[in-house]
Design an enzyme around this catalytic site. Structure first.
Site, PDB file in Angstrom:
ATOM      1  N   GLU A 112       0.851  -1.191   0.000  1.00  0.00           N
ATOM      2  CA  GLU A 112       0.000   0.000   0.000  1.00  0.00           C
ATOM      3  C   GLU A 112       0.883   1.236   0.000  1.00  0.00           C
ATOM      4  OE1 GLU A 112      -2.463  -0.239   3.496  1.00  0.00           O
ATOM      5  OE2 GLU A 112      -2.797  -2.381   3.226  1.00  0.00           O
ATOM      6  N   LYS A 114       2.168   4.600   1.448  1.00  0.00           N
ATOM      7  CA  LYS A 114       2.244   5.137   2.813  1.00  0.00           C
ATOM      8  C   LYS A 114       1.896   6.627   2.765  1.00  0.00           C
ATOM      9  CE  LYS A 114       5.257   5.270   6.880  1.00  0.00           C
ATOM     10  NZ  LYS A 114       5.180   6.732   7.133  1.00  0.00           N
ATOM     11  N   ASP A 116       1.437  10.352   3.768  1.00  0.00           N
ATOM     12  CA  ASP A 116       2.174  11.230   4.678  1.00  0.00           C
ATOM     13  C   ASP A 116       1.190  12.203   5.325  1.00  0.00           C
ATOM     14  OD1 ASP A 116       4.357  12.136   6.012  1.00  0.00           O
ATOM     15  OD2 ASP A 116       5.147  13.346   4.374  1.00  0.00           O
ATOM     16  N   TYR A 221      -7.154   1.975   6.061  1.00  0.00           N
ATOM     17  CA  TYR A 221      -6.352   0.824   5.633  1.00  0.00           C
ATOM     18  C   TYR A 221      -6.320  -0.320   6.648  1.00  0.00           C
ATOM     19  CZ  TYR A 221      -3.095   3.638   8.406  1.00  0.00           C
ATOM     20  OH  TYR A 221      -2.518   4.403   9.398  1.00  0.00           O
ATOM     21  N   LYS A 311      10.913   2.970   3.180  1.00  0.00           N
ATOM     22  CA  LYS A 311      11.063   4.415   3.053  1.00  0.00           C
ATOM     23  C   LYS A 311      11.882   4.748   1.807  1.00  0.00           C
ATOM     24  CE  LYS A 311       9.611   6.845   5.626  1.00  0.00           C
ATOM     25  NZ  LYS A 311       9.917   7.405   6.948  1.00  0.00           N
ATOM     26  N   CYS A 405      26.457  41.370  15.520  1.00  0.00           N
ATOM     27  CA  CYS A 405      25.083  41.025  15.191  1.00  0.00           C
ATOM     28  C   CYS A 405      24.638  41.766  13.932  1.00  0.00           C
ATOM     29  CB  CYS A 405      24.159  41.385  16.355  1.00  0.00           C
ATOM     30  SG  CYS A 405      22.396  41.168  15.990  1.00  0.00           S
ATOM     31  N   CYS A 408      21.646  44.425  14.914  1.00  0.00           N
ATOM     32  CA  CYS A 408      21.809  45.622  15.745  1.00  0.00           C
ATOM     33  C   CYS A 408      23.243  46.126  15.820  1.00  0.00           C
ATOM     34  CB  CYS A 408      21.284  45.357  17.153  1.00  0.00           C
ATOM     35  SG  CYS A 408      22.286  44.170  18.101  1.00  0.00           S
ATOM     36  N   CYS A 423      24.095  37.106  20.058  1.00  0.00           N
ATOM     37  CA  CYS A 423      23.984  38.528  20.377  1.00  0.00           C
ATOM     38  C   CYS A 423      23.389  38.648  21.768  1.00  0.00           C
ATOM     39  CB  CYS A 423      23.101  39.235  19.344  1.00  0.00           C
ATOM     40  SG  CYS A 423      22.682  40.947  19.791  1.00  0.00           S
ATOM     41  N   CYS A 428      17.937  43.972  21.008  1.00  0.00           N
ATOM     42  CA  CYS A 428      18.184  43.720  19.590  1.00  0.00           C
ATOM     43  C   CYS A 428      16.842  43.573  18.861  1.00  0.00           C
ATOM     44  CB  CYS A 428      19.008  42.452  19.424  1.00  0.00           C
ATOM     45  SG  CYS A 428      19.154  41.879  17.720  1.00  0.00           S
TER      46      CYS A 428
END
Length: 667
Positions: A112, A114, A116, A221, A311, A405, A408, A423, A428
C-alpha cells in the site's frame, strides 16, 4: 426519514451518493457547482422542517459548536508505528524473519502507499461515527470527534449498520496545501512547513468550521475491531475491499504481492510515479495478507512484526550557493543559511537551507559559489549534504563568520562549550521580533492572528516593544493599519484579551527562557504550582525537580534574577496577565517513594506501563542518568545510560528485580 417530503429524502440520498462517488470511488458525476446547488436546496428544506433534520445531515458537518480542549482517548490495543526498511536487502530480511517466525504458513503480502499525514482511529456504532481519536503516543490519543465530523471525505454513516473500529490517515492534498499557504501568507500568518503539518494543525482546530474549510481528506487501511453480522475479513486484501464497500475511502493503488520479488517490483513502480500523486507519500507499506498469520506473528512494544514501511531514499539535487546569510533568533543565536539556485525536491521548490553554525560551515568547507548537493531531511527540511569540490570555481574564499550582530551591530560572543555565536543585546530588534512571535505562538499564549506579518507591522508602527505592550493595544489603534479594519482589529484585541489567563506552563514557555521547552515548562509549573514560587526558587531547589539539570536550573534562575525580566513580568501582571496556578500533584506513597528512577533498554512490557507503575509506587521517573538518580532499571540493550550509571555508582536492577520490588509484574 419516512415523515420527510419526498424531495427532501431524495436530496439526502443524492448527496450521500455523490459524496461516495467523489471521495470513495474518485469518479464524480457532477460538477462542484451542481453539488453545491443540491446542498443549498437541502438547506432550504431543512429550514422549513427543522424538526426532521437528522444529526448526520451533510449540512451539519462543519458544526457550530466550539470543540473542547481535546480530551484523552485510551486505546484497548496500542496503535503501533511501523519499523522501517530502506533497501531491497532489508526488505528480503523482513520476509526471511517472517519465514522463520511462521515456518508452517505460506506468505503473501499486500503493498500500500504510505500516506504522509496524521494517523486517525475512528469508531462506528451501528454504522454511525461515534468517536475519532489521533494516535497520540499509541496508548492515549486526542479526542477529535467534532473535527473529524467536519471532514466531508469521512462518512458519518456507513452503508451497513456495523460496529467497527478502523485506522486511517488524514491528509491534505498538495494543491489545497499550496492554496492554504498562499492564503495564510496573505493574511499575515506563517506558512505551514509541509502538508503533514498542515493536516495536523487543521485537525486540531478548536472550531470545527476551520477544520471543514481546510479541505482535508482521508484514506483507511486497517480494521482494528469488527463486530458485524457478516464474518470478519480473513485477509488484508478482503479488509480493504470491505472498507470500500462500507463507504470509507481507500487508497486505490494497493496491490497483492505473492512474494518478496513482487514487493520489490511494487517499489520500483512507485519510485518516480509517486510524484504524480495528488498527495504526499514517503514510502510504501507491506503487510502479511493473512490476518490470522498477523496475529500469530504478533508485535514488539513499538511495531508489528507482520508489517514494515519501505522508506524512499531522500532525493538530492545539485545547485550553486549564491550567498550565505545570517539571521538572529529570539535567544540571540546567529544562524547561517545558504541561499542557492532553486531546485525541485520531494514535490516542492527550495532555494534556502540552514547551515546550523560556524563549525558546520568550517567542517564542510562551504563557500559562496560552491556547487552543493541538497536534500530534504525526512522529506521536510532542506539541508546541504556535501560540497562537490571538483566543481569549485577558482577564487572562492572560506566563509568568515561575523562577530557582530547583523540586526543591531552589537558584538556577538561564542560562549565556552557552545557552537553558536550569540547577540547578548536584549533590545536587539531581531530578538524582540522573534520573542513576540514566540510569545503569541499556539503552544505559548496562543494569540490567534499574531503572526509574523502582524508582529512586523506592530513593530514598524512603534505600537509594541515587548510582550506587555500587546495588552495595551486598542481597536482604535489597530483599525487604520494596513490589512486591518474594524473587524480584524476587534478580533486581534479579543484574542489578546483571551490570553490573559493561560496556564502557568504556557506562560513559562512563552517567556522564551533558554533551554526551557514545552516539556520542561510543564514540569516546572507542576512542581512549583505558582509563578511566585517559581520566581523565588534557587538553582538547588530547581535541580530537585525531575528532568531539570544544572544547565536548565541555572538558566531559569538567571532569567528570573534579571531585573529587566522581573519588570516585564510585573508589567504583564499589572495589565491583567495572570497565569493560572497549577496544583502540584502530591507524591504517591509506595515502595519506591522518594526514588529517582531511569528506565533504559527493552523490557517485556511497554515503557509507558513500566513508568506508570513506577510513578504509582512513588518514584520520580526521569529520562537521563545524573548524580540525583537513585536507581536504574536496565532491560535488554540498555546503551549509554547503563555506562553512565556505573560511572556514577548508581544502583542498577534488572526487570525481574523491578517486579519483585513492585509486588509482581502486570497481568
Amino acid at each position: 426519514m419516512a415523515e420527510m417530503p419526498a424531495r427532501m429524502r431524495e436530496l439526502y440520498d443524492l448527496i450521500r451518493h455523490h459524496d461516495r462517488l467523489y471521495y470513495v470511488e474518485q469518479a464524480p458525476e457532477i460538477t462542484d457547482e451542481e453539488y453545491d446547488a443540491l446542498v443549498e436546496e437541502l438547506k432550504g428544506w431543512e429550514a422549513r422542517y427543522p424538526e426532521l433534520v437528522p444529526p448526520d445531515s451533510p449540512t451539519r458537518r462543519p458544526g457550530g459548536e466550539r470543540a473542547p480542549e481535546f480530551g484523552p482517548v485510551t486505546f484497548e490495543d496500542p496503535v503501533l508505528s511501523l519499523a522501517n526498511v530502506h533497501d531491497f536487502d532489508e526488505l528480503r530480511d523482513f520476509d526471511r524473519r517472517l519465514g522463520e517466525l511462521l515456518p508452517d504458513r505460506p506468505r503473501s503480502y499486500v503493498g500500500e502507499l504510505k500516506i504522509d499525514g496524521l494517523s486517525i482511529v475512528i469508531t462506528y456504532h451501528e454504522g454511525r461515527l461515534v468517536r475519532a481519536a489521533t494516535r497520540g503516543d499509541g496508548w492515549v490519543g486526542e479526542d477529535v470527534t467534532a473535527n473529524v465530523r467536519a471532514i466531508a471525505a469521512i462518512p458519518d454513516t456507513l452503508t451497513a449498520p456495523v460496529d467497527l473500529e478502523v485506522r486511517g490517515e488524514i491528509y491534505l492534498p498538495r494543491e489545497r496545501f499550496a492554496r492554504l499557504n498562499r492564503t495564510r501568507e496573505a493574511e499575515g500568518f506563517y506558512p505551514f512547513a509541509n502538508p503533514r503539518n498542515a493536516a495536523s494543525g487543521s485537525l486540531r482546530q478548536l472550531d470545527p468550521r476551520i477544520t471543514a474549510s481546510r479541505g482535508l481528506e482521508g484514506f483507511f487501511y486497517q480494521i482494528r475491531a469488527w463486530r458485524g453480522s457478516d464474518p470478519a475479513p480473513a485477509t488484508q486484501a478482503e479488509a480493504l475491499v470491505r472498507l470500500h464497500e462500507l463507504g470509507l475511502p481507500v487508497e486505490p493503488h494497493w496491490r497483492e504481492c505473492p512474494d518478496v520479488e513482487a514487493m520489490i517490483a511494487y517499489v520500483e513502480a512507485w519510485q518516480e510515479a509517486r510524484h504524480q500523486l495528488a498527495f504526499d507519500t514517503d514510502g510504501l507499506v507491506f503487510k502479511l495478507n493473512d490476518l490470522a498469520a498477523q496475529a500469530q506473528a504478533g508485535a514488539t512494544a513499538k511495531a508489528p512484526r507482520w508489517a514494515v514501511a519501505y522508506k524512499f531514499p531522500p532525493e538530492e539535487a545539485l545547485t550553486r550557493i549564491r550567498a550565505i546569510t545570517i539571521t538572529v533568533g529570539r535567544t540571540g543565536v546567529l544562524t547561517p543559511a545558504a541561499e542557492f539556485d532553486p531546485v525541485h525536491l520531494a514535490g516542492t521548490t527550495v532555494s534556502r537551507a540552514s547551515l546550523h553554525n560556524e563549525d558546520f560551515i568550517r567542517d564542510h568547507d562551504i563557500r559562496v559559489g560552491d556547487w552543493v548537493y541538497v536534500r530534504k531531511a525526512g522529506e521536510i527540511i532542506p539541508e546541504v549534504v556535501r560540497v562537490d569540490r571538483e566543481r569549485r570555481p577558482p577564487g572562492t574564499e572560506p566563509f568568515l563568520f561575523p562577530h557582530t550582530c547583523p540586526a543591531c551591530g552589537s558584538p556577538a560572543v561564542r560562549l565556552p562549550g557552545e557552537a553558536a555565536w550569540r547577540c547578548l543585546n536584549l533590545s536587539c530588534p531581531a530578538q524582540v521580533r522573534e520573542g513576540l512571535i514566540h510569545f503569541g505562538s499556539r503552544d505559548a499564549m496562543d494569540i490567534d492572528g499574531l503572526g509574523e506579518k502582524t508582529v512586523d507591522l506592530l513593530l514598524e508602527q512603534g505600537l509594541v516593544h515587548d510582550p506587555a505592550d500587546l495588552y495595551t493595544l486598542t481597536v482604535d489603534q489597530l483599525t487604520p493599519l494596513p490589512r486591518f479594519g474594524p473587524v480584524a482589529a476587534a478580533n486581534l484585541v479579543r484574542a489578546i484579551d483571551a490570553s490573559r489567563h493561560r496556564s502557568l506552563a504556557r506562560f513559562i514557555y512563552a517567556l522564551g527562557i533558554r533551554y526551557v521547552g514545552e516539556k520542561v515548562a510543564a514540569v516546572l509549573a507542576q512542581h512549583f504550582g505558582t509563578l511566585d514560587r517559581l520566581m523565588a526558587a534557587g538553582v538547588e531547589e530547581m535541580q530537585a525537580v525531575p528532568d531539570v539539570g544544572e544547565r536548565i536550573a541555572t538558566s531559569v534562575a538567571d532569567f528570573f534574577a534579571d531585573e529587566r525580566n522581573r519588570a516585564l513580568i510585573a508589567r504583564l501582571r499589572a495589565l491583567g496577565v495572570e497565569p493560572e496556578a497549577e496544583r502540584a500533584a502530591p507524591p504517591a506513597a509506595g515502595p519506591l517513594q522518594g526514588q529517582v528512577v531511569v528506565v533504559t533498554g527493552r523490557l517485556s512490557v511497554s515503557r509507558r506501563e513500566v513508568e506508570a507503575r513506577l510513578a504509582a509506587a512513588g518514584a520520580a521517573v526521569t529520562g537521563s542518568v545524573s548524580r540525583r538518580t537513585t536507581l536504574v532499571v536496565a532491560g535488554e540493550d540498555p546503551g549509554s545510560k547503563l555506562d553512565r550509571a556505573r560511572e556514577l555508582g548508581v544502583p542498577v536492577i534488572d526487570e525481574a528485580e523491578l517486579w519483585r520490588r513492585l509486588g509482581g509484574r502486570p497481568s
